[in-house]
Design a protein around this motif. Sequence first.
Motif, PDB file in Angstrom:
ATOM      1  N   ARG A  32      -8.628  -1.382  -3.982  1.00 46.65           N
ATOM      2  CA  ARG A  32      -9.846  -0.836  -3.385  1.00 46.65           C
ATOM      3  C   ARG A  32     -10.749  -0.020  -4.296  1.00 46.65           C
ATOM      4  O   ARG A  32     -11.896   0.208  -3.974  1.00 46.65           O
ATOM      5  N   LYS A  36      -7.389   2.806  -8.531  1.00 49.04           N
ATOM      6  CA  LYS A  36      -6.193   2.037  -8.158  1.00 49.04           C
ATOM      7  C   LYS A  36      -5.972   0.861  -9.106  1.00 49.04           C
ATOM      8  O   LYS A  36      -4.828   0.526  -9.432  1.00 49.04           O
ATOM      9  N   THR A  81      -2.552 -10.863   0.709  1.00 48.57           N
ATOM     10  CA  THR A  81      -1.576  -9.917   1.301  1.00 48.57           C
ATOM     11  C   THR A  81      -2.252  -8.705   1.923  1.00 48.57           C
ATOM     12  O   THR A  81      -1.655  -8.007   2.725  1.00 48.57           O
ATOM     13  N   TYR A 165      -1.576  -3.216  15.877  1.00 46.49           N
ATOM     14  CA  TYR A 165      -1.225  -3.771  14.564  1.00 46.49           C
ATOM     15  C   TYR A 165      -0.644  -5.182  14.734  1.00 46.49           C
ATOM     16  O   TYR A 165      -1.044  -6.125  14.050  1.00 46.49           O
ATOM     17  N   LYS A 169      -2.265  -8.974  13.357  1.00 47.84           N
ATOM     18  CA  LYS A 169      -1.655  -9.980  12.493  1.00 47.84           C
ATOM     19  C   LYS A 169      -1.729 -11.363  13.151  1.00 47.84           C
ATOM     20  O   LYS A 169      -1.908 -12.374  12.470  1.00 47.84           O
ATOM     21  N   VAL A 199      10.100  -4.956   6.436  1.00 47.99           N
ATOM     22  CA  VAL A 199      10.497  -5.158   5.047  1.00 47.99           C
ATOM     23  C   VAL A 199      11.019  -3.848   4.445  1.00 47.99           C
ATOM     24  O   VAL A 199      10.331  -2.820   4.487  1.00 47.99           O
TER      25      VAL A 199
HETATM   26  P1  NDP Z   1       1.040  -1.629   2.117  1.00 45.51           P
HETATM   27  O1  NDP Z   1       0.367  -0.660   3.003  1.00 45.51           O
HETATM   28  O2  NDP Z   1       1.804  -1.118   0.962  1.00 45.51           O
HETATM   29  O3  NDP Z   1      -0.007  -2.713   1.596  1.00 45.51           O
HETATM   30  C1  NDP Z   1      -1.176  -3.054   2.276  1.00 45.51           C
HETATM   31  C2  NDP Z   1      -2.221  -3.468   1.259  1.00 45.51           C
HETATM   32  O4  NDP Z   1      -3.445  -3.838   1.929  1.00 45.51           O
HETATM   33  C3  NDP Z   1      -2.578  -2.305   0.332  1.00 45.51           C
HETATM   34  O5  NDP Z   1      -2.858  -2.802  -0.948  1.00 45.51           O
HETATM   35  C4  NDP Z   1      -3.849  -1.757   0.980  1.00 45.51           C
HETATM   36  O6  NDP Z   1      -4.684  -1.047   0.093  1.00 45.51           O
HETATM   37  C5  NDP Z   1      -4.511  -3.048   1.440  1.00 45.51           C
HETATM   38  N1  NDP Z   1      -5.503  -2.788   2.479  1.00 45.51           N
HETATM   39  C6  NDP Z   1      -5.279  -2.298   3.713  1.00 45.51           C
HETATM   40  N2  NDP Z   1      -6.431  -2.158   4.379  1.00 45.51           N
HETATM   41  C7  NDP Z   1      -7.424  -2.564   3.549  1.00 45.51           C
HETATM   42  C8  NDP Z   1      -8.841  -2.643   3.653  1.00 45.51           C
HETATM   43  N3  NDP Z   1      -9.483  -2.299   4.771  1.00 45.51           N
HETATM   44  N4  NDP Z   1      -9.536  -3.087   2.564  1.00 45.51           N
HETATM   45  C9  NDP Z   1      -8.901  -3.439   1.427  1.00 45.51           C
HETATM   46  N5  NDP Z   1      -7.562  -3.399   1.280  1.00 45.51           N
HETATM   47  C10 NDP Z   1      -6.834  -2.957   2.328  1.00 45.51           C
HETATM   48  O7  NDP Z   1       2.001  -2.483   3.060  1.00 45.51           O
HETATM   49  P2  NDP Z   1       2.912  -3.756   2.820  1.00 45.51           P
HETATM   50  O8  NDP Z   1       3.037  -4.092   1.402  1.00 45.51           O
HETATM   51  O9  NDP Z   1       4.101  -3.553   3.635  1.00 45.51           O
HETATM   52  O10 NDP Z   1       2.027  -4.896   3.535  1.00 45.51           O
HETATM   53  C11 NDP Z   1       1.489  -6.019   2.866  1.00 45.51           C
HETATM   54  C12 NDP Z   1       1.261  -7.125   3.859  1.00 45.51           C
HETATM   55  O11 NDP Z   1       2.491  -7.486   4.448  1.00 45.51           O
HETATM   56  C13 NDP Z   1       0.325  -6.775   5.016  1.00 45.51           C
HETATM   57  O12 NDP Z   1      -0.453  -7.919   5.296  1.00 45.51           O
HETATM   58  C14 NDP Z   1       1.288  -6.487   6.160  1.00 45.51           C
HETATM   59  O13 NDP Z   1       0.693  -6.704   7.405  1.00 45.51           O
HETATM   60  C15 NDP Z   1       2.372  -7.508   5.865  1.00 45.51           C
HETATM   61  N6  NDP Z   1       3.688  -7.216   6.461  1.00 45.51           N
HETATM   62  C16 NDP Z   1       4.401  -6.112   6.101  1.00 45.51           C
HETATM   63  C17 NDP Z   1       5.636  -5.868   6.659  1.00 45.51           C
HETATM   64  C18 NDP Z   1       6.462  -4.683   6.289  1.00 45.51           C
HETATM   65  O14 NDP Z   1       7.425  -4.386   6.984  1.00 45.51           O
HETATM   66  N7  NDP Z   1       6.174  -3.984   5.221  1.00 45.51           N
HETATM   67  C19 NDP Z   1       6.209  -6.785   7.670  1.00 45.51           C
HETATM   68  C20 NDP Z   1       5.384  -7.924   7.957  1.00 45.51           C
HETATM   69  C21 NDP Z   1       4.174  -8.119   7.370  1.00 45.51           C
HETATM   70  P3  NDP Z   1      -4.490   0.553  -0.069  1.00 45.51           P
HETATM   71  O15 NDP Z   1      -3.166   0.732  -0.744  1.00 45.51           O
HETATM   72  O16 NDP Z   1      -5.640   0.944  -0.904  1.00 45.51           O
HETATM   73  O17 NDP Z   1      -4.531   1.117   1.303  1.00 45.51           O
END
Ligand code: NDP
Length: 342
Positions: A32, A36, A81, A165, A169, A199
């Motif tokens: 973002r 970062k 992602t 949430y 998805k 996860v």
């Molecule tokens: P994180 O919160 O670590 O990662 C989410 C990522 O999305 C970050 O890089 C975040 O950026 C970015 N992001 C969120 N909102 C925005 C926005 N409005 N604009 C730009 N970037 C954005 O979580 P996870 O790694 O766990 O999640 C990654 C993916 O996996 C997601 O799609 C989540 O729904 C999916 N998922 C996760 C699970 C889990 O248990 N962890 C289970 C199932 C699915 P920033 O860091 O700057 O906020």
Amino acid sequence: TTVFVSGASGFIALHVVNDLLNAGYKVIGSARSQEKCDQLLAKFKNHPSLSMVIVPDISDLNAFDDVFKKYGKEIKIVLHTASPFRFDVNDYEKDLLIPALNGTKSILNAIKQYAAQTVERVVITSSMAAQLNTIYMNDKSITVDETSWNDATWEGCQTDPVSAYCASKGFAEKAAWDFLKENKDQVKFKLSTVLPVYVFGPQLFPEPSKKVLNTSSEIINQIVNADKDTELMQMNGGFIDVRDVAKAHLLAFQKDECAGERLSLYGGMFSTQDFLDIINEDFPQLKGKIPVGKPGTGKDVIENSYKINNERTKKLLGFEFINKRDCVDASVQQILETEGKL
Ligand code: NDP
């Protein structure tokens, strides 16, 4: 081969980027802010095959236009992602639903507009949340599989952050498959989606200063840091290790048979009590400091929960998932290490 990874700074995405680099891919990641992007490049020690671009907000329907205008002719694989996964929000539409849905629409539209002939494979990180409406989570008569969909509505899901949430998805993943149906003659790519349950597992780059981890990892972090008299929130659901989730993101585009598939990443069920039992058994230094709960009763909670059948996915991916104990132990080990408690 160049791979674009949106939301590269995330918990899961960092492992994905790492696996891609180790496998010899060239990676363009988005985060973002400049800060970062710089932090991430530094963590990967300025790896020569890694570059970063800024995508400030995926709620913007043109969020990915500049990236694909500039690099579209080079990118062959897209891993989307980025999506908000947090429960500390008040405006469900603005903070969860819109970014999830628009992020998916904007990345697919940018591909169509600027990279229709170059992008061959797209993998979207969906979620088990897209498979089941939260109201059925403790209905033991329900079994979800790769054909299941969360049936929540845009209005109906806005009762609490977890429901919103989960629905976000579902809407986002549905939009991706619909996009492909509507645009199949205008784009070249094949789509796969990856649907992890909760996860857990190690952070790729542990940060000692980070008190609050990403939403799923924070569940274990809370237990490790709980006082023995704390009433822990009782949770249950499926678990999968982040290292397996990353591996599956690569196989999803590498294997022909994964094209057009929804890959359900599920290693088994857990409850808070299971985690307490494992942690109390495996980390003697925490004995007497963290709660014990009611040892052995975790299986009763699990028995009353919905079930998952992911036989199809397991066959398609063809590798064994990390088990509950190894996943939890790796998470806890790292938390203790970063806190200097090992
Ligand atoms: P994180 O919160 O670590 O990662 C989410 C990522 O999305 C970050 O890089 C975040 O950026 C970015 N992001 C969120 N909102 C925005 C926005 N409005 N604009 C730009 N970037 C954005 O979580 P996870 O790694 O766990 O999640 C990654 C993916 O996996 C997601 O799609 C989540 O729904 C999916 N998922 C996760 C699970 C889990 O248990 N962890 C289970 C199932 C699915 P920033 O860091 O700057 O906020």
